[in-house]
Design an enzyme around this catalytic site. Structure first.
Site, PDB file in Angstrom:
ATOM      1  N   HIS A  71       0.835  -1.208   0.000  1.00  0.00           N
ATOM      2  CA  HIS A  71       0.000   0.000   0.000  1.00  0.00           C
ATOM      3  C   HIS A  71       0.868   1.255   0.000  1.00  0.00           C
TER       4      HIS A  71
ATOM      5  N   ASP B  24       6.750  20.174 -27.367  1.00  0.00           N
ATOM      6  CA  ASP B  24       6.733  18.855 -26.729  1.00  0.00           C
ATOM      7  C   ASP B  24       7.830  18.860 -25.675  1.00  0.00           C
TER       8      ASP B  24
ATOM      9  N   TRP C 167       7.445  -0.113   3.718  1.00  0.00           N
ATOM     10  CA  TRP C 167       7.934   0.542   2.498  1.00  0.00           C
ATOM     11  C   TRP C 167       9.359   1.047   2.688  1.00  0.00           C
TER      12      TRP C 167
ATOM     13  N   SER D  99      13.003   5.031 -14.248  1.00  0.00           N
ATOM     14  CA  SER D  99      11.929   5.801 -14.879  1.00  0.00           C
ATOM     15  C   SER D  99      11.960   7.254 -14.413  1.00  0.00           C
ATOM     16  N   SER D 100      12.073   7.450 -13.110  1.00  0.00           N
ATOM     17  CA  SER D 100      12.039   8.814 -12.579  1.00  0.00           C
ATOM     18  C   SER D 100      13.286   9.596 -12.935  1.00  0.00           C
TER      19      SER D 100
ATOM     20  N   HIS E 269      13.679  11.411   2.679  1.00  0.00           N
ATOM     21  CA  HIS E 269      13.122  12.709   3.022  1.00  0.00           C
ATOM     22  C   HIS E 269      12.930  13.607   1.810  1.00  0.00           C
TER      23      HIS E 269
ATOM     24  N   GLU F  78      12.255  12.664  -0.948  1.00  0.00           N
ATOM     25  CA  GLU F  78      11.116  12.052  -1.619  1.00  0.00           C
ATOM     26  C   GLU F  78       9.787  12.627  -1.127  1.00  0.00           C
TER      27      GLU F  78
ATOM     28  N   TYR G  98       9.173  15.541  -0.180  1.00  0.00           N
ATOM     29  CA  TYR G  98       8.949  16.834  -0.823  1.00  0.00           C
ATOM     30  C   TYR G  98       8.693  16.675  -2.303  1.00  0.00           C
TER      31      TYR G  98
ATOM     32  N   SER H 201      -1.020  26.762  -6.422  1.00  0.00           N
ATOM     33  CA  SER H 201      -0.777  28.158  -6.776  1.00  0.00           C
ATOM     34  C   SER H 201      -1.559  28.545  -8.027  1.00  0.00           C
TER      35      SER H 201
ATOM     36  N   HIS I 100      15.875  12.849  10.887  1.00  0.00           N
ATOM     37  CA  HIS I 100      14.775  12.989  11.847  1.00  0.00           C
ATOM     38  C   HIS I 100      13.864  11.759  11.845  1.00  0.00           C
ATOM     39  N   HIS I 101      14.113  10.837  10.927  1.00  0.00           N
ATOM     40  CA  HIS I 101      13.372   9.571  10.963  1.00  0.00           C
ATOM     41  C   HIS I 101      14.085   8.549  11.840  1.00  0.00           C
TER      42      HIS I 101
ATOM     43  N   THR J 155       7.650  26.910   4.176  1.00  0.00           N
ATOM     44  CA  THR J 155       6.323  26.352   3.944  1.00  0.00           C
ATOM     45  C   THR J 155       5.248  27.322   4.415  1.00  0.00           C
TER      46      THR J 155
ATOM     47  N   LYS K  36       4.512  29.902   1.930  1.00  0.00           N
ATOM     48  CA  LYS K  36       3.619  29.458   0.867  1.00  0.00           C
ATOM     49  C   LYS K  36       2.164  29.518   1.315  1.00  0.00           C
TER      50      LYS K  36
ATOM     51  N   ARG L 217       2.552   1.579  15.051  1.00  0.00           N
ATOM     52  CA  ARG L 217       2.132   1.326  13.684  1.00  0.00           C
ATOM     53  C   ARG L 217       2.579  -0.053  13.248  1.00  0.00           C
TER      54      ARG L 217
HETATM   55  C1  HEA Z   1       0.293   8.913  -1.032  1.00  0.00           C
HETATM   56  C2  HEA Z   1       0.338   8.059  -0.122  1.00  0.00           C
HETATM   57  C3  HEA Z   1      -0.788   7.407   0.616  1.00  0.00           C
HETATM   58  C4  HEA Z   1      -2.157   7.506   0.472  1.00  0.00           C
HETATM   59  C5  HEA Z   1      -2.942   8.319  -0.534  1.00  0.00           C
HETATM   60  C6  HEA Z   1      -2.728   6.658   1.484  1.00  0.00           C
HETATM   61  C7  HEA Z   1      -4.099   6.498   1.669  1.00  0.00           C
HETATM   62  C8  HEA Z   1      -4.673   5.759   2.697  1.00  0.00           C
HETATM   63  N1  HEA Z   1      -3.984   5.036   3.654  1.00  0.00           N
HETATM   64 FE1  HEA Z   1      -1.967   4.820   3.785  1.00  0.00          FE
HETATM   65  N2  HEA Z   1       0.044   4.633   3.947  1.00  0.00           N
HETATM   66  C9  HEA Z   1       0.982   5.239   3.160  1.00  0.00           C
HETATM   67  C10 HEA Z   1       0.733   6.120   2.126  1.00  0.00           C
HETATM   68  C11 HEA Z   1      -0.547   6.501   1.699  1.00  0.00           C
HETATM   69  N3  HEA Z   1      -1.733   6.063   2.209  1.00  0.00           N
HETATM   70  C12 HEA Z   1       2.302   4.855   3.570  1.00  0.00           C
HETATM   71  C13 HEA Z   1       3.613   5.314   2.961  1.00  0.00           C
HETATM   72  C14 HEA Z   1       2.136   3.993   4.649  1.00  0.00           C
HETATM   73  C15 HEA Z   1       3.225   3.331   5.476  1.00  0.00           C
HETATM   74  C16 HEA Z   1       3.478   1.951   5.063  1.00  0.00           C
HETATM   75  C17 HEA Z   1       4.491   1.354   5.962  1.00  0.00           C
HETATM   76  O1  HEA Z   1       4.370   1.477   7.183  1.00  0.00           O
HETATM   77  O2  HEA Z   1       5.437   0.770   5.448  1.00  0.00           O
HETATM   78  C18 HEA Z   1       0.702   3.890   4.872  1.00  0.00           C
HETATM   79  C19 HEA Z   1       0.137   3.150   5.899  1.00  0.00           C
HETATM   80  C20 HEA Z   1      -1.209   3.147   6.191  1.00  0.00           C
HETATM   81  C21 HEA Z   1      -1.754   2.616   7.379  1.00  0.00           C
HETATM   82  C22 HEA Z   1      -0.967   2.052   8.549  1.00  0.00           C
HETATM   83  C23 HEA Z   1      -0.732   0.622   8.468  1.00  0.00           C
HETATM   84  C24 HEA Z   1       0.065   0.161   9.621  1.00  0.00           C
HETATM   85  O3  HEA Z   1       0.940   0.870  10.098  1.00  0.00           O
HETATM   86  O4  HEA Z   1      -0.186  -0.956  10.082  1.00  0.00           O
HETATM   87  C25 HEA Z   1      -3.117   2.769   7.308  1.00  0.00           C
HETATM   88  C26 HEA Z   1      -4.086   2.350   8.346  1.00  0.00           C
HETATM   89  O5  HEA Z   1      -5.109   2.872   8.483  1.00  0.00           O
HETATM   90  C27 HEA Z   1      -3.397   3.411   6.061  1.00  0.00           C
HETATM   91  C28 HEA Z   1      -4.659   3.735   5.606  1.00  0.00           C
HETATM   92  C29 HEA Z   1      -4.906   4.506   4.482  1.00  0.00           C
HETATM   93  C30 HEA Z   1      -6.248   4.869   4.054  1.00  0.00           C
HETATM   94  C31 HEA Z   1      -7.511   4.470   4.729  1.00  0.00           C
HETATM   95  C32 HEA Z   1      -6.089   5.665   2.941  1.00  0.00           C
HETATM   96  C33 HEA Z   1      -7.223   6.295   2.165  1.00  0.00           C
HETATM   97  O6  HEA Z   1      -7.014   7.670   2.059  1.00  0.00           O
HETATM   98  C34 HEA Z   1      -7.363   5.664   0.832  1.00  0.00           C
HETATM   99  C35 HEA Z   1      -8.467   6.264  -0.004  1.00  0.00           C
HETATM  100  C36 HEA Z   1      -8.050   6.223  -1.409  1.00  0.00           C
HETATM  101  C37 HEA Z   1      -7.542   7.265  -2.021  1.00  0.00           C
HETATM  102  C38 HEA Z   1      -7.486   8.607  -1.416  1.00  0.00           C
HETATM  103  C39 HEA Z   1      -6.936   7.102  -3.354  1.00  0.00           C
HETATM  104  C40 HEA Z   1      -7.756   7.710  -4.404  1.00  0.00           C
HETATM  105  C41 HEA Z   1      -6.908   8.073  -5.546  1.00  0.00           C
HETATM  106  C42 HEA Z   1      -7.145   7.701  -6.796  1.00  0.00           C
HETATM  107  C43 HEA Z   1      -8.296   6.842  -7.164  1.00  0.00           C
HETATM  108  C44 HEA Z   1      -6.206   8.126  -7.856  1.00  0.00           C
HETATM  109  C45 HEA Z   1      -6.635   9.407  -8.472  1.00  0.00           C
HETATM  110  C46 HEA Z   1      -5.680   9.767  -9.514  1.00  0.00           C
HETATM  111  C47 HEA Z   1      -5.880  10.733 -10.386  1.00  0.00           C
HETATM  112  C48 HEA Z   1      -7.048  11.607 -10.336  1.00  0.00           C
HETATM  113  C49 HEA Z   1      -4.888  10.965 -11.432  1.00  0.00           C
HETATM  114  N4  HEA Z   1      -2.222   3.632   5.408  1.00  0.00           N
HETATM  115  C1  HEA Z   2       4.160  14.775   1.476  1.00  0.00           C
HETATM  116  C2  HEA Z   2       4.821  14.265   2.388  1.00  0.00           C
HETATM  117  C3  HEA Z   2       5.373  14.905   3.623  1.00  0.00           C
HETATM  118  C4  HEA Z   2       5.580  16.233   3.954  1.00  0.00           C
HETATM  119  C5  HEA Z   2       5.307  17.448   3.109  1.00  0.00           C
HETATM  120  C6  HEA Z   2       6.131  16.231   5.276  1.00  0.00           C
HETATM  121  C7  HEA Z   2       6.494  17.400   5.954  1.00  0.00           C
HETATM  122  C8  HEA Z   2       7.140  17.419   7.168  1.00  0.00           C
HETATM  123  N1  HEA Z   2       7.467  16.331   7.953  1.00  0.00           N
HETATM  124 FE1  HEA Z   2       6.988  14.402   7.539  1.00  0.00          FE
HETATM  125  N2  HEA Z   2       6.754  12.455   7.036  1.00  0.00           N
HETATM  126  C9  HEA Z   2       6.246  11.986   5.859  1.00  0.00           C
HETATM  127  C10 HEA Z   2       5.762  12.734   4.807  1.00  0.00           C
HETATM  128  C11 HEA Z   2       5.799  14.125   4.766  1.00  0.00           C
HETATM  129  N3  HEA Z   2       6.246  14.953   5.747  1.00  0.00           N
HETATM  130  C12 HEA Z   2       6.257  10.552   5.840  1.00  0.00           C
HETATM  131  C13 HEA Z   2       5.791   9.648   4.718  1.00  0.00           C
HETATM  132  C14 HEA Z   2       6.777  10.156   7.057  1.00  0.00           C
HETATM  133  C15 HEA Z   2       6.948   8.761   7.629  1.00  0.00           C
HETATM  134  C16 HEA Z   2       7.807   7.845   6.886  1.00  0.00           C
HETATM  135  C17 HEA Z   2       7.781   6.493   7.538  1.00  0.00           C
HETATM  136  O1  HEA Z   2       8.373   6.337   8.619  1.00  0.00           O
HETATM  137  O2  HEA Z   2       7.144   5.583   6.972  1.00  0.00           O
HETATM  138  C18 HEA Z   2       7.097  11.389   7.782  1.00  0.00           C
HETATM  139  C19 HEA Z   2       7.687  11.402   9.030  1.00  0.00           C
HETATM  140  C20 HEA Z   2       8.183  12.542   9.630  1.00  0.00           C
HETATM  141  C21 HEA Z   2       9.034  12.520  10.775  1.00  0.00           C
HETATM  142  C22 HEA Z   2       9.552  11.274  11.496  1.00  0.00           C
HETATM  143  C23 HEA Z   2       8.573  10.798  12.489  1.00  0.00           C
HETATM  144  C24 HEA Z   2       8.938   9.489  13.059  1.00  0.00           C
HETATM  145  O3  HEA Z   2       9.015   8.507  12.326  1.00  0.00           O
HETATM  146  O4  HEA Z   2       9.151   9.449  14.267  1.00  0.00           O
HETATM  147  C25 HEA Z   2       9.302  13.826  11.081  1.00  0.00           C
HETATM  148  C26 HEA Z   2      10.160  14.271  12.196  1.00  0.00           C
HETATM  149  O5  HEA Z   2      10.742  15.263  12.178  1.00  0.00           O
HETATM  150  C27 HEA Z   2       8.620  14.650  10.096  1.00  0.00           C
HETATM  151  C28 HEA Z   2       8.660  16.029  10.050  1.00  0.00           C
HETATM  152  C29 HEA Z   2       8.121  16.792   9.021  1.00  0.00           C
HETATM  153  C30 HEA Z   2       8.221  18.241   8.984  1.00  0.00           C
HETATM  154  C31 HEA Z   2       8.834  19.125  10.010  1.00  0.00           C
HETATM  155  C32 HEA Z   2       7.618  18.624   7.807  1.00  0.00           C
HETATM  156  C33 HEA Z   2       7.495  20.045   7.301  1.00  0.00           C
HETATM  157  O6  HEA Z   2       7.887  20.111   5.956  1.00  0.00           O
HETATM  158  C34 HEA Z   2       6.111  20.597   7.465  1.00  0.00           C
HETATM  159  C35 HEA Z   2       6.080  22.091   7.253  1.00  0.00           C
HETATM  160  C36 HEA Z   2       4.700  22.668   7.235  1.00  0.00           C
HETATM  161  C37 HEA Z   2       4.108  23.366   8.228  1.00  0.00           C
HETATM  162  C38 HEA Z   2       4.781  23.576   9.527  1.00  0.00           C
HETATM  163  C39 HEA Z   2       2.717  23.911   8.087  1.00  0.00           C
HETATM  164  C40 HEA Z   2       2.600  25.284   7.458  1.00  0.00           C
HETATM  165  C41 HEA Z   2       3.374  26.345   8.132  1.00  0.00           C
HETATM  166  C42 HEA Z   2       2.833  27.421   8.766  1.00  0.00           C
HETATM  167  C43 HEA Z   2       1.382  27.657   8.757  1.00  0.00           C
HETATM  168  C44 HEA Z   2       3.788  28.401   9.343  1.00  0.00           C
HETATM  169  C45 HEA Z   2       3.757  28.508  10.828  1.00  0.00           C
HETATM  170  C46 HEA Z   2       4.089  27.229  11.494  1.00  0.00           C
HETATM  171  C47 HEA Z   2       4.954  27.082  12.507  1.00  0.00           C
HETATM  172  C48 HEA Z   2       5.821  28.158  13.032  1.00  0.00           C
HETATM  173  C49 HEA Z   2       5.050  25.745  13.190  1.00  0.00           C
HETATM  174  N4  HEA Z   2       7.954  13.830   9.228  1.00  0.00           N
HETATM  175 CU    CU Z   3      11.329  13.372   6.689  1.00  0.00          CU
END
Ligand code: HEA
Ligand code: HEA
Ligand code: CU
Ligand code: CUA
Lengths: 302, 293, 565
Positions: free
Chosen positions: C97, C127, C167, C198-199, C282, C284, C286, C297, C331-332, C357, C360, C479
């Site tokens: 997933h 293109d 993952w 691909s990417s 990380h 990734e 972003y 925007s 930080h992970h 952020t 923005k 989790r």
């Molecule tokens: C983009 C990333 C993404 C998205 C969208 C989701 C969507 C959802 N995720 Fe997922 N999730 C992850 C990324 C994501 N997740 C990751 C990285 C993990 C960690 C895995 C790990 O621990 O290794 C995780 C783990 C995770 C867990 C924890 C499992 C665990 O720790 O045991 C759970 C449990 O509730 C969960 C639930 C859901 C649910 C209910 C949704 C719902 O929001 C789903 C509803 C469906 C959608 C929102 C998709 C619809 C989109 C389309 C149909 C495509 C449209 C495209 C175009 C229009 C071009 N997810």
């Molecule tokens: C789209 C994906 C996305 C984005 C954008 C972010 C954004 C951020 N993430 Fe997140 N993060 C994930 C996806 C993402 N993360 C995923 C997938 C994991 C788990 C991976 C895994 O373990 O499976 C994770 C896990 C993760 C961790 C590790 C947690 C753990 O495993 O224990 C941390 C810790 O620092 C973190 C921090 C942040 C921070 C600081 C930002 C910042 O960029 C956020 C900045 C934005 C704001 C703060 C809001 C707007 C700002 C304002 C309105 C201004 C005023 C605000 C303040 C002064 C506070 N993230």
């Molecule tokens: Cu990170």
């Protein structure tokens, strides 16, 4: 598009091409085939033999497909170039593309250097950590390179290889200058020398140096940390060696194209790309030489 | 989804709370409580700091989020097409741009004023009176008390046993880890196979059990009771089934427990020696599922 | 930013002639052998929708399993004819997933799909720079997905089929001969290699296109923000993916060729894999969000009928997010025992990202401020995005503090955080972009009612799924658990009910597509053919017909100086 009618720009709208699709399919087979070679996939039924551990068929088909794709694709690129599709702006595309590709390659080597440096620099820290009753491992980690590893003398074959690569860097530049001046003969000899030096490097590395290694790749050695040194060494230098071979082939293709009269003093990007790639391979080697060969030796003596 | 099972889930949660109230006098049970929305009650000073810090953060991030929400609602109401047919065209305003850059910086600086001291407190391990080593295995925890010479494995209770003993399934274990109350405990954590993590939320600790390395953390629980924790790093199939149960008891009871385990009552020497090489690994047979190399 | 072509170029906007000889959609060669950025973009979008449905269905299994304590699904009984053996299979589905949603849904939709379609259109290019390489970037994705799916059904190890290590692929779980000795993990590694190639190829293509193919007058500082966002994104990919490729190659050799990079017993270091992984991982995250920033925007500006506020600040905020994104990875790993100094550094570095952020977020609001806002469907998604992403971002700032991450790491608080940023952030941006550009891509109108219904169902649904997960995480729920103690029952049930609402929302999305493309097929009328969104839509794609000609800009548009900024 066959006819470009009233197109008023210099970009190249490429005709539809089967190669991306063929290449992707081949890569699929290559990947599955690689797993079959390494592990085998257990199934029942007609596919059983094909997927059995070590069966080379799928990998082979995939490899042939990839080679065909490379030949067909780049052949098309050459033909398009000759048809004049590589206008100045398209030429710039190709240049940027090659530079960016090399940038991604650099990052790939970063991973290997990362592994090497982490293991080399933090060996002492790791020696303190290791707890799993393995006195050998701990003892080995107190030193880097590990005590039972016999590193290469950097100022022997490796130094020679360094000189060979540096020299090949100058010969390829010579070929380039000759080509720019329209001196086809000079370009030819420059390229022949470069290819020869590249092949010599490969021969020395894989044929003479590797068999002499005082350490092993992977688990063949009996003391655990020794093969860790060997693993990082062989992965980093081995990937570099693979790039030397790729670069040599690239230059050989250029040589053939030169002899076929495909390069002009103005247009010879294929050659330039090969030369850039060659310089990149060269620079990576300098880093390897400095950090993987020389530094550990100095550290051991110092 | 069978709603019936939810009833039993709620009942189990009630049992958990009930144990807390009635099972043993002055015995608290700390673990997850159904329907709660905050951190578990703090059992150590560090955890108290964490709870306070979290409250502080909550008071920062909630207003920020609500502020953004309020602004969004305001612009949508005030500047929608009906309310404001002709858009204005400005694209710059240096004053607000400076404000929304500087104010977040100040907020972050403010947060770090509390964040770093907390971090230092967690990471700087004070002189400890007791050293315990937890070793992760796929899938159970082994505990060893090197100074007392006590080693044992700790396995989760089956559903039947848990129910019959009125203890929480998926959290209770057959052999809990015992510590005396009010004592600085130095916790060494390592693993025999894959990575696990030793965590007790109410103590504010979580330390990865890395193979080949001993990680350290510490805690000091003043209050007697039972505290639950989990393995919190994915370690394979039964990652969910290696819970942690800590019994914090009086020194006297702790001594009794040590003796009953065949250990010696070590003089309370602060274990100052470096942890890693001295502590022999727990001599336990590798479990069936443990990956061996 | 608003960019308008000069009048001269406008004449050629809806050109006809040779360029409009669109090959038949029923000719498979049009798709298999394509060298057309719009066709390739379309294939990416279809691929993303399929992957989204698959990944969404998988998350349904997860929520079903987690609805209540006990094993509902992964208990050896069969569900829909498929046997879900044990907790290992839960882990397999969970890992798949995560990987599918990230690599095969969000990235293909935002970069491959919208990037391919609109980067050339927005910069006035006919293109992409390398049209044929563009096609292999796409076709490698079905290959990678097939390898990943294959990986789920071949032997994984002692516990069953598939790879169940998350993952994040952490060693030594992923290299353990006992637990993952089978070919499954090898297939998955190669799948990620292929997706990475691909990417990387796609990234090279985008960078060259954006640097070299901008129409006359389209300076970097006049590029629409969506193009900026793609530019930053693909740089992140280009520089981070090769490191991942190296890391998983080491996994492969550890598994098959006896090396010990990550095996402690051989002197290797499991934490090293985590460093290499997160050095990619990380940036990734972003990669997943920046294109969304770009889309939001465009939409906010279009539907406020007002140019973007602080254009340059917006562009350079993305650049700085990208740059800082490379130096915060650990930080992970706060709980791996890195040592005080490192932790302190990563805390500080991570929190800084909140500043650009925030710029923005507030600039979007300032763009709306004083505007004349039209609450059309794309705008609903965009506003939803801004709010929900803020919520996800601020919990990231909480997690950034190592002191508190010791309690929250690997709990559902993290799951809530990253779904707010990805499932509510990035995915909302996907839908926002989709509804924004759908008329442009197809020339058809969609039902605003169904689009709005889709938005509201999803909005309520995903919030119900993920908001309660904060509570679970604070209470300590780990989790990646297939089963949990009774103390977590309440909020898990609510979360699973939320999934039902979300799923209905996705069904409405499919109904919308059915209605649009099959049942009603309402064409845009002549007046709105170029731009259905009125004068707020100022970027170049809105000067072309809908759908745009097969080859656009045979005569390049000339971009005039802008009055504002
Ligand atoms: C983009 C990333 C993404 C998205 C969208 C989701 C969507 C959802 N995720 Fe997922 N999730 C992850 C990324 C994501 N997740 C990751 C990285 C993990 C960690 C895995 C790990 O621990 O290794 C995780 C783990 C995770 C867990 C924890 C499992 C665990 O720790 O045991 C759970 C449990 O509730 C969960 C639930 C859901 C649910 C209910 C949704 C719902 O929001 C789903 C509803 C469906 C959608 C929102 C998709 C619809 C989109 C389309 C149909 C495509 C449209 C495209 C175009 C229009 C071009 N997810
Ligand atoms: C789209 C994906 C996305 C984005 C954008 C972010 C954004 C951020 N993430 Fe997140 N993060 C994930 C996806 C993402 N993360 C995923 C997938 C994991 C788990 C991976 C895994 O373990 O499976 C994770 C896990 C993760 C961790 C590790 C947690 C753990 O495993 O224990 C941390 C810790 O620092 C973190 C921090 C942040 C921070 C600081 C930002 C910042 O960029 C956020 C900045 C934005 C704001 C703060 C809001 C707007 C700002 C304002 C309105 C201004 C005023 C605000 C303040 C002064 C506070 N993230
Ligand atoms: Cu990170
Ligand atoms: Cu042990 Cu998870």
């Amino acid at each position: 598009m066959a006819s470009h009618g009233d197109v008023k720009h210099d970009y190249h709208l490429v005709d539809p091409s089967p190669w991306p699709f063929v290449g992707s399919l081949s890569l699929f087979l290559l990947a599955v085939g690689a797993v079959v070679l390494m592990k085998g996939i257990e199934v029942q039924g007609p596919l059983k033999g094909l997927l059995a551990h070590g069966s080379p068929a799928i990998f082979g088909v995939g490899a042939i497909g990839i080679l065909a794709t490379m030949a067909g694709w780049w052949g098309d690129v050459i033909k398009e170039g000759q048809k004049g599709h590589h206008t100045p702006v398209v030429d710039i595309h190709l240049r940027y593309g090659m530079i960016l590709f090399i940038a991604s390659e650099v990052m790939f080597f970063v991973a290997w250097f990362w592994a090497y440096f982490e293991l080399a620099i933090f060996h002492g820290v790791r020696a303190d950590w290791i707890i799993q009753g393995d006195a050998d491992v701990m003892k080995a980690w107190a030193h880097w390179p590990p005590p039972n590893v016999e590193t290469f003398d950097p100022f022997h074959l490796p130094l020679m290889n360094t000189l060979i690569l540096l020299l090949s860097g100058t010969t390829v530049t010579w070929a380039h200058h000759a080509l720019q001046k329209g001196d086809r003969n000079g370009a030819m000899w420059g390229l022949i020398l470069t290819v020869a030096l590249g092949s010599l490097f490969t021969f020395i590395q894989f044929g003479m140096e590797y068999p002499e290694a005082g350490f092993m790749y992977g688990n063949q050695g009996d003391v655990t940390t020794a093969n860790l040194y060997g693993s990082t060494f062989f992965m980093a230098t081995g990937f570099h060696g693979a790039h030397v071979i790729i670069g040599t082939i690239f230059l050989t293709v250029c040589l053939i194209r030169l002899l076929a009269g495909q390069f002009t003093p103005q247009k010879h990007f294929g050659f330039e790309a090969a030369a850039w790639y060659w310089h990149f391979v060269d620079v990576v080697w300098l880093f390897l030489f400095a950090f993987v060969y020389v530094t550990p030796k100095l550290a051991m003596e110092g | 989804m069978k709603i019936g099972r939810i009833g039993s889930a709620v009942a189990q949660a009630l049992i958990l709370t009930a144990i807390g109230c009635g099972f043993a006098v002055a015995q608290t049970v700390t673990g997850p409580v159904d329907g709660q929305i905050g951190l578990q009650p703090a059992a150590t000073e560090v955890a108290e700091d964490i709870v306070k810090f979290h409250t502080l953060l909550l008071w920062i991030i909630t207003p920020i989020t609500l502020f953004v929400l309020a602004l969004l609602l305001y612009v949508v109401l005030r500047y929608n097409r009906a309310a404001n047919p002709t858009p204005r065209k400005f694209t710059h305003n240096v004053a607000v741009e400076v404000v929304w850059t500087v104010v977040p910086v100040l907020i972050l600086v403010f947060i770090s004023l509390f964040s770093f001291p907390l971090l230092f407190k967690q990471e700087q391990i004070p002189p400890a009176q007791l050293t315990i080593k937890a070793t992760g295995n796929a899938w159970r925890w082994d505990y060893s008390y090197p100074d007392q010479g006590v080693d044992f494995a700790s396995l989760p209770l089956s559903e039947k046993d848990a129910t019959s003993q009125n203890r929480p399934f998926r959290m209770a274990v057959d052999e809990p880890m015992y510590v005396p109350a009010g004592v600085n405990v130095r916790m060494l954590v390592t693993s025999n196979d894959v990575i696990h993590a030793f965590s007790v939320p109410s103590f504010g600790i979580k330390e990865d059990a890395m193979p080949g390395k001993v990680n350290e953390t510490w805690f000091n629980v003043p209050k007697e009771g039972t505290y639950y924790g989990f393995c919190q790093e994915l370690c394979g199939t039964y990652h969910g089934f290696m819970p942690i149960e800590v019994r914090v008891v009086s020194q006297a009871e702790f001594d009794r427990w040590i003796t009953s385990k065949g250990g010696e009552l070590a003089a309370a020497t602060p274990a100052a020696a470096p942890a890693a090489p001295e502590t022999a690994p727990a001599e336990t047979p590798a479990p069936a599922g443990a990956p061996g190399r | 930013m608003a960019t308008s072509p000069s009048a001269h170029a406008g004449e050629h906007a809806d050109e006809h002639g040779h360029a409009d000889h669109r090959p038949s959609p029923y000719d498979p060669r049009r798709w298999l052998f394509s060298t057309n950025h719009k066709d390739i973009g379309t294939m990416y979008l279809i691929f993303a929708i399929i992957a989204g449905l698959v990944g969404g269905a998988m998350s349904g299994l997860l929520r079903w399993e987690l609805a209540e304590p006990g094993l509902q699904v992964f208990n050896g009984q069969s569900v829909l004819g498929i046997v879900f053996g044990n907790e290992h299979n839960y882990n397999v589905i969970m890992s798949a997933h995560g990987l599918i949603m990230i690599f095969f849904m969000v990235m293909p939709a935002l970069i491959g799909g919208f990037g391919n379609w609109f980067v050339p259109l927005m910069i006035g290019a006919p293109d992409m720079a390398f049209p044929r390489m563009n096609n292999i970037s796409f076709w490698l994705l079905p290959v990678a997905l097939s390898l990943a799916v294959l990986s789920m059904i071949v032997p994984g190890g002692s516990m069953g089929t598939g790879f169940g290590g998350g993952w994040t692929l952490y060693a030594p779980l992923s290299t353990s001969p006992q637990l993952h000795g089978g070919p499954s993990m090898d297939l998955l590694i190669l799948s990620i290699h292929v997706a990475g190639i691909s990417s990387i190829l796609g990234s090279i293509n985008f960078i060259v296109t954006i640097f070299n193919m901008r129409a006359p007058g389209m300076t970097l500082h006049r590029m629409p923000l969506f193009v900026w966002s793609i530019l930053v994104t693909v740089w992140l990919l280009l520089l981070s993916l090769p490191v991942l490729a190296g890391a998983i190659t080491m996994l492969l050799t550890d598994r098959n060729f006896g090396t010990n990079f990550f095996n402690a017993a051989g002197g290797g270091d499991p934490a090293m894999f985590q460093h290499l992984f997160w050095f990619f991982g990380h940036p990734e995250v972003y990669v997943l969000i920046l294109p969304g920033f770009g889309i939001i925007s465009q939409i906010v500006s279009t539907f406020s009928r007002k140019p973007v506020f602080g254009y340059l600040g917006m562009a350079y905020a993305m650049v700085s997010i990208g740059v800082i994104g490379f130096i915060v990875w650990a930080h992970h790993m706060y709980t791996t025992g890195m040592g005080l100094e490192l932790e302190a550094y990563f805390v500080a570095a991570t929190m800084i990202i909140a500043v650009p952020t925030g710029i923005k977020i507030f600039s979007w609001i300032a763009t709306m401020w004083g505007g004349s806002i039209d609450l059309k469907v794309p705008m609903l998604w965009a506003i939803g995005f801004i709010f929900l992403f803020t919520l996800g971002g601020v919990t990231g700032v909480v997690l950034a503090n190592s002191g508190i991450d010791t309690v929250l790491h690997d709990t559902y608080y993290v799951v809530a955080h990253f779904h707010y940023t990805m499932s509510l952030g990035a995915t909302f941006a996907v839908f926002a972009g989709f509804y924004y550009w759908l008329p442009k891509m197809s020339g058809l109108k969609y039902s605003g009612f169904l689009g709005g219904l889709h938005f509201w169902l999803m909005f309520v649904g995903v919030n119900a799924v993920f908001f309660p997960q904060h509570f679970l995480g604070l209470q300590g729920m780990p989790r990646r658990y297939a089963d949990y103690p009774a103390g977590f029952a309440h909020w898990n049930l609510i979360s699973s009910y939320g999934y039902v609402i979300t799923a209905v929302g996705v069904l409405v999305f499919l109904a919308m597509l059915l209605d649009m493309f099959v049942l009603r097929r309402r064409k845009l009328n002549a007046a709105e053919n170029a731009s259905p969104w009125g004068e707020g839509a100022t970027t170049l794609e809105w000067t072309l017909s809908s759908p745009p000609p097969f080859h656009q800009f045979s005569e390049l548009p000339v971009i005039a100086e802008e009055k504002h900024h």
